[in-house]
Each structure stands twice: as C-alpha cells, then as structure tokens.
Design a protein around this motif. Structure first.
Motif, PDB file in Angstrom:
ATOM      1  N   LYS A   7       0.881  -1.025  -0.013  1.00 46.07           N
ATOM      2  CA  LYS A   7       0.131  -0.229  -0.036  1.00 46.07           C
ATOM      3  C   LYS A   7       0.896   1.288  -0.135  1.00 46.07           C
ATOM      4  O   LYS A   7       1.843   1.210   0.508  1.00 46.07           O
ATOM      5  CB  LYS A   7      -0.970  -0.066   1.121  1.00 46.07           C
ATOM      6  CG  LYS A   7      -1.907  -0.934   1.438  1.00 46.07           C
ATOM      7  CD  LYS A   7      -2.954  -0.639   2.309  1.00 46.07           C
ATOM      8  CE  LYS A   7      -4.328  -1.390   2.252  1.00 46.07           C
ATOM      9  NZ  LYS A   7      -4.250  -2.759   1.895  1.00 46.07           N
ATOM     10  N   PRO A   8       0.199   2.429  -0.565  1.00 39.69           N
ATOM     11  CA  PRO A   8       1.216   3.840  -0.744  1.00 39.69           C
ATOM     12  C   PRO A   8       1.371   4.098   0.904  1.00 39.69           C
ATOM     13  O   PRO A   8       0.325   3.807   1.602  1.00 39.69           O
ATOM     14  CB  PRO A   8       0.505   4.541  -1.583  1.00 39.69           C
ATOM     15  CG  PRO A   8      -0.853   4.087  -1.662  1.00 39.69           C
ATOM     16  CD  PRO A   8      -0.832   2.271  -1.214  1.00 39.69           C
ATOM     17  N   ALA A  12       0.067   9.756   1.328  1.00 39.99           N
ATOM     18  CA  ALA A  12       0.641  10.049  -0.153  1.00 39.99           C
ATOM     19  C   ALA A  12      -0.360  10.118  -1.166  1.00 39.99           C
ATOM     20  O   ALA A  12      -0.126  10.777  -2.122  1.00 39.99           O
ATOM     21  CB  ALA A  12       1.575   8.901  -0.323  1.00 39.99           C
ATOM     22  N   LYS A  13      -1.611   9.603  -0.876  1.00 39.89           N
ATOM     23  CA  LYS A  13      -2.665   9.594  -1.852  1.00 39.89           C
ATOM     24  C   LYS A  13      -3.742  10.219  -1.147  1.00 39.89           C
ATOM     25  O   LYS A  13      -4.138  10.339   0.168  1.00 39.89           O
ATOM     26  CB  LYS A  13      -3.099   8.148  -2.222  1.00 39.89           C
ATOM     27  CG  LYS A  13      -1.971   7.123  -2.684  1.00 39.89           C
ATOM     28  CD  LYS A  13      -1.860   7.308  -4.266  1.00 39.89           C
ATOM     29  CE  LYS A  13      -2.720   6.339  -4.926  1.00 39.89           C
ATOM     30  NZ  LYS A  13      -2.497   6.452  -6.342  1.00 39.89           N
ATOM     31  N   HIS A  14      -4.492  11.261  -1.958  1.00 43.50           N
ATOM     32  CA  HIS A  14      -5.612  11.823  -1.608  1.00 43.50           C
ATOM     33  C   HIS A  14      -6.634  12.028  -2.640  1.00 43.50           C
ATOM     34  O   HIS A  14      -6.307  11.997  -3.749  1.00 43.50           O
ATOM     35  CB  HIS A  14      -5.308  13.150  -1.014  1.00 43.50           C
ATOM     36  CG  HIS A  14      -4.486  14.146  -1.853  1.00 43.50           C
ATOM     37  ND1 HIS A  14      -5.033  14.856  -2.765  1.00 43.50           N
ATOM     38  CD2 HIS A  14      -3.318  14.214  -1.862  1.00 43.50           C
ATOM     39  CE1 HIS A  14      -4.155  15.621  -3.458  1.00 43.50           C
ATOM     40  NE2 HIS A  14      -2.931  15.115  -2.816  1.00 43.50           N
ATOM     41  N   SER A  15      -7.900  11.759  -2.280  1.00 38.61           N
ATOM     42  CA  SER A  15      -8.888  11.935  -3.246  1.00 38.61           C
ATOM     43  C   SER A  15      -9.085  13.412  -4.014  1.00 38.61           C
ATOM     44  O   SER A  15      -8.877  14.251  -3.221  1.00 38.61           O
ATOM     45  CB  SER A  15     -10.480  11.457  -2.601  1.00 38.61           C
ATOM     46  OG  SER A  15     -10.710  12.410  -1.655  1.00 38.61           O
ATOM     47  N   LYS A  16      -9.302  13.479  -5.270  1.00 39.95           N
ATOM     48  CA  LYS A  16      -9.434  14.429  -6.113  1.00 39.95           C
ATOM     49  C   LYS A  16     -10.734  15.290  -5.945  1.00 39.95           C
ATOM     50  O   LYS A  16     -11.667  14.776  -5.265  1.00 39.95           O
ATOM     51  CB  LYS A  16      -9.588  14.093  -7.641  1.00 39.95           C
ATOM     52  CG  LYS A  16      -9.254  15.248  -8.634  1.00 39.95           C
ATOM     53  CD  LYS A  16      -9.334  14.551  -9.765  1.00 39.95           C
ATOM     54  CE  LYS A  16      -9.049  15.510 -10.928  1.00 39.95           C
ATOM     55  NZ  LYS A  16      -9.864  16.738 -11.069  1.00 39.95           N
TER      56      LYS A  16
END
Length: 144
Positions: A7-8, A12-16
C-alpha cells in the motif's frame, strides 16, 4: 511481503476534489470559480504571458545575444603555454594530455600572447597571423 499487501505510504494519496456536486459539498454552484468573468467560463482563458492587452514582458524586453553550441569544440592556446610544454611537436592530443585544452575539443588555435623562444612544430593546430610570425622567427613551423 505479498504484492496484494503493498500500500502507498499514509498521506501519499488523497482523493481528487469533486466540484459542482451540490451546496452541501461546499464546492457547489460556481464550483470555486467565483462569479462571471473570463476565468469562470468553460474554455475561457488566455494564452501564457497575456497581460490583459498590455504589452507582454517578453515583447517589452529587447532581443539580445546568441551563444553558439559549436564553441565548446574550439579552444585557444597561447605562445607562453607552448613555451612551457616539454614537447617540440605539438598536436591536439599532446595539448589534451598536457591539460591545456578540454577532452571534447576538436579545433585548437594558437594566439599571440606571451613569448616563444624555442622551436615548435604544429601539426593539426591552427595559428593566428601574429602567432605564426613569432613561431617562424623562433625556427618553428606549421605542418598541414
């Protein structure tokens, strides 16, 4: 570790950001574009460097200069540098080994700067008119 468990990193990842999805989202109605104007319209924007009709900066400043990419293949050597060399026959390879010119240099020219008293024979190296006179007076020559 398995491929399905990778998993990242957290954060690091976020929803648009989804705009125009109703008043409750906080980004409904004008969808963050404000009211009216060119920037609020679909497809309405200006080109890069546009200053609202004022003469753009890149057109206000004068055009200036040019640097040839071929210059990096040319080099100059002075008469005093030739005087300090311990070799009588000078070519591009000798100058590279002595560290007087860079490795990527292809064309070398001797310029009239300093003194030359010893005999030097140039092979594959050009010389200015003034440098040629000094070389020949010292007993040297330029081979083709």
């Amino acid at each position: 570790m398995e491929l399905n468990s990778i998993k990242p990193a957290s954060g690091a990842k976020h929803s648009k950001r989804r705009v125009g999805r109703g008043i409750g989202s906080g980004l409904g109605k004008t969808a963050g574009r404000g009211h009216k104007g060119q920037k609020s319209r679909a497809g309405g924007y200006h080109k890069v460097g546009f200053e609202g009709g004022q003469m753009p900066l890149q057109r206000r400043l004068p055009k200036r200069g040019f640097k040839s990419q071929l210059l990096k293949y040319n080099a100059e050597v002075t008469l005093s540098q030739l005087q300090n060399l311990a070799v009588d026959e000078v070519d591009v390879l000798v100058l590279k080994q002595a560290g007087l010119v860079a490795d990527m240099v292809k064309n070398v020219k001797v310029i009239k700067s300093g003194e030359l008293t010893k005999k030097v024979v140039l092979k594959g190296v050009a010389a200015t008119a003034g440098a040629l006179v000094v070389i020949e007076v010292a007993g040297g020559s330029i081979a083709a």
